[in-house]
Enzyme design. Structure first.
Site, short mmCIF file in Angstrom:
data_model
loop_
_atom_site.label_atom_id
_atom_site.label_comp_id
_atom_site.label_asym_id
_atom_site.label_seq_id
_atom_site.Cartn_x
_atom_site.Cartn_y
_atom_site.Cartn_z
N GLU A 1 0.85 -1.26 -0.01
CA GLU A 1 -0.03 0.00 0.05
C GLU A 1 0.86 1.29 0.00
OE1 GLU A 1 -4.33 -1.17 1.81
OE2 GLU A 1 -2.70 -0.52 3.34
N HIS B 1 -9.22 9.72 2.24
CA HIS B 1 -8.88 8.58 1.31
C HIS B 1 -8.84 9.09 0.06
CE1 HIS B 1 -8.40 4.77 -0.29
NE2 HIS B 1 -7.97 4.32 0.92
N ARG C 1 -0.95 9.11 1.04
CA ARG C 1 -2.31 9.32 0.92
C ARG C 1 -2.65 10.80 0.54
NH1 ARG C 1 -5.92 5.42 4.65
NH2 ARG C 1 -4.94 3.77 3.41
N HIS D 1 -11.64 10.07 5.97
CA HIS D 1 -11.29 8.67 6.23
C HIS D 1 -10.88 8.26 7.71
CE1 HIS D 1 -10.57 4.39 5.36
NE2 HIS D 1 -9.10 4.55 5.61
N ARG E 1 -1.59 8.98 9.03
CA ARG E 1 -1.58 7.71 9.08
C ARG E 1 -0.83 6.95 8.18
NH1 ARG E 1 -5.16 3.25 8.75
NH2 ARG E 1 -6.51 4.84 7.85
P1 FAD Z 1 -14.42 1.19 15.50
O1 FAD Z 1 -14.22 -0.07 14.74
O2 FAD Z 1 -15.01 2.32 14.69
O3 FAD Z 1 -15.53 1.05 16.50
C1 FAD Z 1 -16.19 1.82 17.40
C2 FAD Z 1 -17.22 1.27 18.46
O4 FAD Z 1 -17.53 2.21 19.29
C3 FAD Z 1 -18.45 0.53 17.72
O5 FAD Z 1 -18.66 -0.51 18.43
C4 FAD Z 1 -19.49 1.61 18.20
O6 FAD Z 1 -20.66 1.02 18.22
C5 FAD Z 1 -18.94 2.22 19.31
N1 FAD Z 1 -19.41 3.64 19.86
C6 FAD Z 1 -19.27 4.66 18.96
N2 FAD Z 1 -19.89 5.67 19.88
C7 FAD Z 1 -20.53 5.01 20.88
C8 FAD Z 1 -21.39 5.45 21.87
N3 FAD Z 1 -21.62 6.97 22.05
N4 FAD Z 1 -21.77 4.53 22.86
C9 FAD Z 1 -21.57 3.28 22.76
N5 FAD Z 1 -20.67 2.86 21.78
C10 FAD Z 1 -20.22 3.68 20.84
N6 FAD Z 1 -7.46 0.41 8.93
C11 FAD Z 1 -6.51 -0.40 8.64
O7 FAD Z 1 -5.59 -0.58 9.50
N7 FAD Z 1 -6.62 -1.21 7.52
C12 FAD Z 1 -7.64 -1.12 6.43
O8 FAD Z 1 -7.69 -1.77 5.86
C13 FAD Z 1 -8.61 -0.21 6.86
N8 FAD Z 1 -9.68 0.06 6.04
C14 FAD Z 1 -10.52 0.79 6.16
C15 FAD Z 1 -11.76 0.91 5.43
C16 FAD Z 1 -12.96 1.66 5.83
C17 FAD Z 1 -14.03 1.82 4.85
C18 FAD Z 1 -12.87 2.33 7.02
C19 FAD Z 1 -14.18 3.38 7.36
C20 FAD Z 1 -11.64 2.53 7.93
C21 FAD Z 1 -10.72 1.54 7.64
N9 FAD Z 1 -9.56 1.47 8.32
C22 FAD Z 1 -8.70 0.75 7.94
C23 FAD Z 1 -9.45 2.41 9.55
C24 FAD Z 1 -9.54 1.43 10.59
O9 FAD Z 1 -10.77 0.43 10.28
C25 FAD Z 1 -10.39 2.11 12.13
O10 FAD Z 1 -9.45 3.12 12.28
C26 FAD Z 1 -10.28 1.09 13.11
O11 FAD Z 1 -10.98 0.01 12.77
C27 FAD Z 1 -11.10 1.63 14.28
O12 FAD Z 1 -11.05 0.89 15.29
P2 FAD Z 1 -11.78 1.18 16.93
O13 FAD Z 1 -11.84 0.00 17.42
O14 FAD Z 1 -11.15 2.49 17.24
O15 FAD Z 1 -13.29 1.60 16.37
C1 SIN Z 2 -7.70 0.85 2.46
O1 SIN Z 2 -8.05 -0.36 2.13
O2 SIN Z 2 -7.52 1.49 1.34
C2 SIN Z 2 -7.81 1.28 3.78
C3 SIN Z 2 -6.60 1.04 4.27
C4 SIN Z 2 -6.47 1.96 5.50
O3 SIN Z 2 -7.34 2.95 5.82
O4 SIN Z 2 -5.59 1.87 6.25
#
Ligand code: FAD
Ligand code: SIN
Length: 528
Positions: free
Chosen positions: A115, A230, A276, A337, A372
């Protein structure tokens, strides 16, 4: 609304990679309750496509992963945090595999993809482009095997309970009922805030709740100007802003403008694999010069079977909108993103409030600096989710008092009395907020765009102190708070660093390597 009261040892707010990993770590230390505001699968984690970066391949080394991350972060990464992530990452991935996570393989060996801004193929992926779903599946399965961990879905956290600088729990809204949950330690893992922008890859749950509630509770919030956009999301009227993974460019997809001309090599020596922020700005520049609302992502020169097998989810989704990505170019446009800033934590997830820990996208460990490196956030969530769990267990061990012993007299966030708000349409404010943030505080900002956005937001200050009854209303309040923090920080940093680009201050600026700090009722200030 009749309040009810619960008590647990550890309250984990959020069920994405960071929250689930923290809960697993805490399982042996006491009772754990994981809250999610929607179903457990509705999180950014579940939508992650490209993969998870980790220095595990034969051609890679931890120190090269460290260097690539620091370079992408543009001078603002906290090197000790990056070192922890890249050094501990391989063990956490092996552990995840031992819990049943399946990553794609070539024969018996793990398969690594490329990537942007990585100098090695180091991204593990699953089912081609459904990496997040697989990681989530494995973590949920592991959580289910821990009898001390329970879950409460559709439990929207409204606010934290903090007394004398000590976090004692949280107030939660569930199906119109208010629940006060006391805990020895609270871990915030609420994910990102992409929904404050009208164009975003983020799911609807990503409204920045954790950052807003921590700010209201008095926590230190840092680096809020750093939003990653993104470069490639589907641009089709009526279609979702579906992410088109960077891994596609890693496997050879190219960008073309609406005249069918490649352009990335004229902007950056790494062309399509430039960092990015560079790719995003180059796309924006091409959109402006060609007066178009999108550019194209082109994979038509790749082997068709390879494309279908490598990106099955993307292939199927685009086909639903009548685009066969093996035959046609895909119209794409950037979208918000990821938020690099958030609730400031140390290496064990501790925030500036005693008893409050944070991990994942809602937190700012300093790992990502100003920009990032792709696929580092799932790894950060795993490593620092586990560390926050360890830190929380150690904290609870030191502070023996039961949380209820601290119980404050009034823990209700619902304001009593107060002057009734003037009539306004909450959905209209939400939609206008998202558009203004995209137009005025988006990929390219300047004082002339940020100042009217700040003034527009200040018109809605009263919402922050208005009684609210629903999740939607509480989300709007949080989105306004987060948007204000982003705008104030973006105005404060008079320089262009990483993903924060100001057309009126194109150089990095005098305070380049300082971090922006926000605390309630204080002017913004800089910290090392
Ligand atoms: P999240 O996975 O977003 O989870 C948040 C949690 O908090 C959820 O369960 C939600 O219900 C809960 N929550 C939120 N607010 C409240 C509230 N007020 N009360 C109770 N619960 C609440 N990163 C990579 O490293 N590789 C990738 O390939 C990649 N691809 C991505 C693709 C997409 C489409 C997106 C959107 C992001 C991507 N990212 C990627 C970024 C990565 O997915 C996120 O940064 C990471 O998953 C965040 O994890 P988290 O546990 O912090 O939050
Ligand atoms: C992607 O698959 O392009 C998302 C990867 C990332 O946000 O880290």
């Amino acid at each position: 609304m009749k309040p009810s009261i619960r008590e647990v040892d550890f309250l984990v707010i959020g069920g994405g990679v960071a929250g689930l990993r923290a809960a697993i770590e805490l399982a042996s230390a006491g009772t754990v309750l994981v809250l999610t505001k929607d179903t457990i699968t509705e999180s950014s984690t579940g939508y992650a496509q490209g993969g998870i970066a980790v220095a595990l391949s034969d051609e890679d080394e931890v120190c090269i992963h460290l260097e690539d991350t620091l370079k992408a972060g543009d001078g603002l990464c906290r090197e000790n945090a990056v070192r922890v992530m890249v050094e501990e990452g391989p063990a956490y991935i092996r552990e995840l595999i031992s819990w049943g996570a399946e990553f794609d393989r070539e024969g018996s060996r793990l398969s690594f993809t490329m990537e942007a801004a990585h100098t090695r193929r180091r991204i593990l992926h699953s089912h081609g482009d459904s990496t997040g779903k697989e990681i989530e599946r494995a973590l949920i399965q592991k959580v289910r095997s821990c009898p001390s961990v329970s879950r409460l879905d559709f439990a929207f956290t409204l606010d934290l309970i903090v007394k004398d600088g000590r976090c004692l729990g949280a107030v939660v809204l569930r199906h119109d009922a208010v629940i006060t949950i006391f805990a020895k330690v609270v871990i915030l893992a609420t994910g990102g805030a992409g929904q404050v922008f009208s164009r975003t890859t983020n799911p609807v749950i990503s409204t920045g709740d954790g950052i807003a509630i921590a700010y209201r509770a008095g926590a230190l919030i840092v680096d809020m100007e750093f939003i990653q956009f993104h470069p490639t999301t589907l641009y089709l009227p009526g279609a979702p802003q579906f992410l088109l993974s960077e891994a596609m460019r890693g496997e050879g997809a190219v960008l073309k403008n609406v005249h069918g001309e490649r352009f990335m090599h004229t902007y950056h020596e790494m062309a399509e694999l430039a960092p990015r922020d560079s790719v995003t700005r180059a796309i924006l520049s091409e959109m402006v010069s060609t007066k178009a609302r999108h550019v194209f992502l082109d994979l038509t020169h790749l082997d068709r079977a390879f494309t279908r097998n490598r990106f099955p989810q993307i292939y199927t989704t685009c086909l639903q909108y009548d685009i066969d990505i093996t035959e046609e170019m895909i119209p794409v446009c950037p979208a918000a993103h990821y938020i690099m800033g958030g609730v400031s934590t140390n290496l064990m997830g501790e925030t500036s409030i005693r008893g409050l820990f944070a991990a994942g996208e809602a937190a700012c460990t300093g790992v990502h600096g100003a920009n990032r490196l792709a696929s580092n956030s799932l790894l950060e969530g795993l490593v620092f989710g586990a560390r926050a769990g360890k830190g929380a267990a150690a904290f609870a061990g030191k502070e023996h008092a039961r949380p209820a012993a601290f119980r404050p007299r009034d823990s209700s966030p619902f304001k009593k009395g107060g002057s009734p708000p003037s009539p306004f349409d909450r959905e209209k404010v939400r939609s206008s907020l998202r558009k203004i943030m995209w137009q005025k505080a988006g990929i390219i900002r300047c004082a002339k765009s940020l100042t009217p956005a700040r003034d527009w937001l200040s018109r809605w200050d009263f919402i922050v102190s208005t009684p609210f009854k629903t999740r939607r209303e509480a989300e709007l309040r949080n989105m306004l708070t987060v948007a204000q923090l982003i705008i104030r920080s973006a105005l404060f940093r008079k320089g262009s660093v990483g993903a924060h680009y100001r057309s009126d201050y194109k150089d990095r600026g005098e305070h380049w390597k300082k971090h922006t700090a926000c605390e309630q009722e204080k002017e913004l200030y800089l910290i090392d």
